[in-house]
Design a protein around this motif. Sequence first.
Motif, PDB file in Angstrom:
ATOM      1  N   ALA A 196       0.815  -1.218   0.000  1.00 46.88           N
ATOM      2  CA  ALA A 196       0.000   0.000   0.000  1.00 46.88           C
ATOM      3  C   ALA A 196       0.850   1.271   0.000  1.00 46.88           C
ATOM      4  N   TYR A 197       2.157   1.112   0.167  1.00 44.21           N
ATOM      5  CA  TYR A 197       3.061   2.267   0.226  1.00 44.21           C
ATOM      6  C   TYR A 197       3.064   2.999  -1.116  1.00 44.21           C
ATOM      7  N   ARG A 198       2.855   4.300  -1.083  1.00 39.99           N
ATOM      8  CA  ARG A 198       2.843   5.120  -2.293  1.00 39.99           C
ATOM      9  C   ARG A 198       3.605   6.418  -2.045  1.00 39.99           C
ATOM     10  N   THR A 199       4.106   6.970  -3.137  1.00 38.28           N
ATOM     11  CA  THR A 199       4.750   8.297  -3.076  1.00 38.28           C
ATOM     12  C   THR A 199       4.234   9.153  -4.221  1.00 38.28           C
ATOM     13  N   PHE A 200       4.473  10.434  -4.111  1.00 39.84           N
ATOM     14  CA  PHE A 200       4.182  11.352  -5.217  1.00 39.84           C
ATOM     15  C   PHE A 200       5.369  12.293  -5.371  1.00 39.84           C
ATOM     16  N   GLN A 201       5.517  12.836  -6.584  1.00 38.06           N
ATOM     17  CA  GLN A 201       6.567  13.797  -6.862  1.00 38.06           C
ATOM     18  C   GLN A 201       5.969  15.191  -7.021  1.00 38.06           C
ATOM     19  N   THR A 202       6.715  16.177  -6.565  1.00 43.18           N
ATOM     20  CA  THR A 202       6.280  17.564  -6.708  1.00 43.18           C
ATOM     21  C   THR A 202       7.502  18.469  -6.711  1.00 43.18           C
ATOM     22  N   ASN A 203       7.335  19.633  -7.274  1.00 44.08           N
ATOM     23  CA  ASN A 203       8.355  20.666  -7.149  1.00 44.08           C
ATOM     24  C   ASN A 203       8.007  21.517  -5.936  1.00 44.08           C
ATOM     25  N   ALA A 204       8.901  21.528  -4.965  1.00 42.30           N
ATOM     26  CA  ALA A 204       8.618  22.190  -3.690  1.00 42.30           C
ATOM     27  C   ALA A 204       9.320  23.539  -3.615  1.00 42.30           C
ATOM     28  N   PHE A 205       8.573  24.525  -3.135  1.00 40.06           N
ATOM     29  CA  PHE A 205       9.098  25.882  -2.942  1.00 40.06           C
ATOM     30  C   PHE A 205       8.873  26.253  -1.474  1.00 40.06           C
ATOM     31  N   ARG A 206       9.961  26.219  -0.688  1.00 33.31           N
ATOM     32  CA  ARG A 206       9.824  26.528   0.743  1.00 33.31           C
ATOM     33  C   ARG A 206      11.081  27.215   1.255  1.00 33.31           C
ATOM     34  N   ARG A 207      10.919  28.386   1.850  1.00 35.05           N
ATOM     35  CA  ARG A 207      12.039  29.118   2.440  1.00 35.05           C
ATOM     36  C   ARG A 207      12.350  28.561   3.829  1.00 35.05           C
ATOM     37  N   PHE A 208      13.647  28.445   4.106  1.00 37.46           N
ATOM     38  CA  PHE A 208      14.078  28.056   5.442  1.00 37.46           C
ATOM     39  C   PHE A 208      14.267  29.334   6.271  1.00 37.46           C
ATOM     40  N   VAL A 209      13.167  30.018   6.533  1.00 38.07           N
ATOM     41  CA  VAL A 209      13.270  31.298   7.244  1.00 38.07           C
ATOM     42  C   VAL A 209      13.813  31.106   8.648  1.00 38.07           C
ATOM     43  N   GLU A 210      13.650  29.909   9.182  1.00 33.09           N
ATOM     44  CA  GLU A 210      14.142  29.632  10.527  1.00 33.09           C
ATOM     45  C   GLU A 210      15.666  29.721  10.608  1.00 33.09           C
ATOM     46  N   ALA A 211      16.352  29.631   9.454  1.00 35.43           N
ATOM     47  CA  ALA A 211      17.824  29.639   9.446  1.00 35.43           C
ATOM     48  C   ALA A 211      18.411  31.025   9.250  1.00 35.43           C
ATOM     49  N   GLY A 212      17.574  32.030   8.979  1.00 33.22           N
ATOM     50  CA  GLY A 212      18.114  33.358   8.698  1.00 33.22           C
ATOM     51  C   GLY A 212      18.610  33.448   7.262  1.00 33.22           C
ATOM     52  N   PRO A 213      19.386  34.496   6.924  1.00 32.75           N
ATOM     53  CA  PRO A 213      19.802  34.711   5.532  1.00 32.75           C
ATOM     54  C   PRO A 213      20.956  33.809   5.111  1.00 32.75           C
ATOM     55  N   ARG A 214      21.185  33.791   3.814  1.00 29.38           N
ATOM     56  CA  ARG A 214      22.370  33.134   3.253  1.00 29.38           C
ATOM     57  C   ARG A 214      23.531  34.127   3.257  1.00 29.38           C
ATOM     58  N   LEU A 215      24.668  33.687   3.671  1.00 36.71           N
ATOM     59  CA  LEU A 215      25.855  34.536   3.701  1.00 36.71           C
ATOM     60  C   LEU A 215      26.922  33.957   2.782  1.00 36.71           C
ATOM     61  N   SER A 216      27.523  34.819   1.993  1.00 37.76           N
ATOM     62  CA  SER A 216      28.682  34.438   1.192  1.00 37.76           C
ATOM     63  C   SER A 216      29.811  35.388   1.547  1.00 37.76           C
ATOM     64  N   THR A 217      30.887  34.836   2.054  1.00 37.29           N
ATOM     65  CA  THR A 217      32.035  35.640   2.455  1.00 37.29           C
ATOM     66  C   THR A 217      33.173  35.393   1.473  1.00 37.29           C
ATOM     67  N   TYR A 218      33.601  36.479   0.825  1.00 42.14           N
ATOM     68  CA  TYR A 218      34.664  36.402  -0.174  1.00 42.14           C
ATOM     69  C   TYR A 218      35.919  37.073   0.399  1.00 42.14           C
ATOM     70  N   THR A 219      36.961  36.296   0.541  1.00 45.33           N
ATOM     71  CA  THR A 219      38.235  36.825   1.023  1.00 45.33           C
ATOM     72  C   THR A 219      39.253  36.751  -0.111  1.00 45.33           C
ATOM     73  N   THR A 220      39.753  37.903  -0.495  1.00 44.90           N
ATOM     74  CA  THR A 220      40.698  37.984  -1.611  1.00 44.90           C
ATOM     75  C   THR A 220      42.046  38.450  -1.107  1.00 44.90           C
ATOM     76  N   GLN A 221      43.077  37.736  -1.482  1.00 44.48           N
ATOM     77  CA  GLN A 221      44.450  38.155  -1.206  1.00 44.48           C
ATOM     78  C   GLN A 221      45.173  38.317  -2.537  1.00 44.48           C
ATOM     79  N   LEU A 222      45.781  39.467  -2.716  1.00 43.20           N
ATOM     80  CA  LEU A 222      46.510  39.753  -3.945  1.00 43.20           C
ATOM     81  C   LEU A 222      47.888  40.282  -3.607  1.00 43.20           C
ATOM     82  N   PHE A 223      48.882  39.776  -4.310  1.00 43.34           N
ATOM     83  CA  PHE A 223      50.180  40.433  -4.281  1.00 43.34           C
ATOM     84  C   PHE A 223      50.667  40.579  -5.712  1.00 43.34           C
TER      85      PHE A 223
END
Length: 979
Positions: free
Chosen positions: A381-408
């Motif tokens: 009797a086990y069944r599944t369905f497929q769907t495209n899910a749209f859900r924000r993880f607001v509980e985690a806060g924002p996404r952060l990207s930290t870029y560190t550049t070193q040049l000589f």
Amino acid sequence: MKSETKLARAGLMLGGSAAAMLFAAPALAQVAPQEGVVAQDAATPADAIVVTGTLIRNPNLVATSPVTSVTSEELQLRQTNLAEQFLRELPGVVPSLGSAVNNGNGGASYVNLRGLGANRNLVLLDGTRIAPADLDGIVDLNNIPIALIERTDILTGGASTTYGADAVSGVINFITKRDFSGLEATASNQITERGDGNVFRIDVTVGANFDDGRGNAVFSVGYQEADPVLQGARDYSVENISSYTGLAGGSGTTVPSRFTGLGLGDNQQIDPATGALIPTYAQFNFNPQNIFQTPFERFNMFGSAWYELADGVEVYTRGLFSKNTVQTVIASSGTFGNTVTVPFSNPYLPTAARNQICAAQSISAADCAAAAAATDPTNPAYRTFQTNAFRRFVEAGPRLSTYTTQLFDYQAGLRGDITDGIQFDISGSYGESENSQRQSGNGTLTRVRQATLATNTETCLDDSNGCVPLNLFGPAGSITPDQLGFLLGVTNGTITKTSLAQARGVISGDVGFASPGAETPVSFALGTEYRKYQAQVISDELTQRPDEVLGNGRASPDVSGGYDVYEGFVELIAPLIEDRPFFNSLTLEAGGRVSHYSTAGTNWTWKAGGSWEPTSALKIRGNYQKATRAPNIFELFQPNVRDLNNLTVDPCQGPGVQPGTPLGTVCAAQIVAGGATQAQANALLGNIPTPSAGQINTTIGGNADLDVERATTWTIGAVIQPTFFSGFSASIDYYNITIKDAITTPTIGDALSACFTPLQPATSAACAGIGRDPVDGSLNGTASGLPLPYSNLGRLMTDGIDVVLNYRRDLGFAGLALSFNGNWTNRNKFQATPTSVNRECVGFYSVNCESIQPEFSFNQRTTLSFGAADVSLLWRYIDGVKYEPLALADDIAAADGDETAGPLERFRTIGAEHYFDLTTRFGVTENFDLTFSVLNLLDNQPKVVGANIGSTAYNSGNVYPSTYDALGRRFAVSGRVTF
């Protein structure tokens, strides 16, 4: 009519600039220079060592290419902290990636001269290239040592003959102080009227002459820190506004979750009260978590020295080190239309929603109840369905990207005299840049799918890695810390490394004889140059997997590539006539360069120009060049990856698209290409959702078969220094740049129009190349989206007029200095392929015209000097712009001819903008001065045009923050001590 309007605007520019400059009475006496923006020919000292635009080191000669200089005095008055900030405000420069770009900023700042792309202008430091920041070979302006800049030269038109490839639209040359002696310490602080966006900077420079003036050494160290400005902190950007409805909107990746592909008609969202799936009622407002000013921290060091080993022989060296950190803050991550498999027995699936899905899939009530109770996959009797899910993880806060550049970047060289009139210069340099990106707050698709495929609240079906079942069906707050811990329990990142090794030898001077009509000898430069570029991207395993890092945009596969180039060049400046009636001087300039690229073979560039001075008060100059640009490492070697770009209306969306119709046949074929069956594709027609958050997937990648692009550039103009009007100088120059075989990608509009306007057969290349998601038929989710391949099929063209005016006089009670720098851009045409639209972007904005390029803009500065005090007002003007007419036509066509389609009328224009910056500088003592500034004096607010009318990088927070000041009135103070 349009050409008449453009001619009228050109006349207004000339007339307005004259009015701005000539309101003062004739000069009584010339005051000490108050440097600002000047034409190099008119106001740069004649003995300047670096003459941008030529390698001939003869201080008595000036090249024929128009060069505008921004002096260190101007930077002080502007309270400039970064090179990108003042460059993007100059007329003729189109804002590129910089501190106002949040979503799309990779940790670097660029300059885009003439709107032809940051990869088509060359950035130099004292006439020499430095290590680039990325695979595109572009220099990061965050590394330029502002404290030691003497002036910044901006050359219009091609300069490939002098400097090699990349200098198609021009050159930006930062020239440092050569003989600095003493100590200078500067500290500054800047903050908005609203109390945010604080920027602190401190620089200390020490230098000395030694050995009786035979040498000089200088060293500078600096630190800078900038705080973020949140979009939620400004009234006009608190809510995400739809450009098409005017209502508060946002992203379809929202909370509670939204689902597509369930056979229930329109997009479906969970109703928290009943647990039922109902048509979408709430989008996610992502604005408050985004920013208008990226957080930034920089440490930098710069040192240079020269020493005269013997008479006429000098050794020199220069070293640059910079470490900067840029952080982008983007709204909460989530599952952005990713396909998930959900058991009917998922413990978080509401009963009402389960019953609806069962009915849509023709599952009886009894079988549905049995499936809800079947927690073991081995249960029949086990069944599944497929769907495209749209859900924000607001509980985690924002996404952060930290870029560190070193040049000589380090350079050493030897220069000196071969004879009294001939010199040599041999130098070599090597530089490396490493950009490390670390991301947090994203989550991974594998873990979402693992955690969704659960039949109880304690364990997942696969719990080998400590999986915690995920509640995708609850309201905000329903994802627990334990669930987040599993989703976000992995980090990801990318390292981009680049290097540039180069060597150059130049012999220059005069040939020892002059033409029969002149006394100044013919001058020349000839030499050879070698450059080797290498670049690589190293990503962790998660970042390399397509769609694996949630909310990450495109994947970042490992890339490695490089090329080297051998070049030989020659330049000639020949004074033909001097000191004759109507021929104060007549000079010819010519040059050629041959380049052999390991990737693009051998090609030639050349230039020819001249100048004519009928009197000492007037110079007429012109220059014609054939320039080239070889493909860079990204364009050659980048693997195909899925990317994001903006689109609001999908031609296949909505109930009007049905099976069997010509449009339905094309849309269904694209869904089948994405992996669906024909029956599944037909079932989706009429229910294809609109692009989520106004964004769609695209596919981009390099092309190893690319050849060089070829440009023809020419300028003609005049420099005026009338003897009867002491203290006044002017330059006016027309420029024309045409690039054929341009390395380009189609715009979003190009890719759609090629298939849908007019509608092409489903089997045509334009339509068959578009891939749609097999679950909901959209251009989101797993769709490959629109193909935007690189090719040599493009063509670009721009032309316009630059005007620079300067005037200085003594008023008796004060010194007056006026400067005006204006640009009128006549055209900026872009055609991606011979069958694409030849698109005009001057004065227009849309998803096709990324960063705004106004038709007319100017900077005008007025400075009054009262002894040790200066009061200076900068007036910056940006012409009005409007929504691109071709984009509006596409909107109407996508809406089946509905003339009311497209953005709301009030969002289709941005009026002319005037900004005023007021600065006062006091010489408190002989060794100490203070500078106070009020930037954006009138607190002008940017025009709201909605959040999805343009490209993601530049249309942010409902406005265009790179072009129009989004921070509001700001106060700045700096103090400088010199000894």
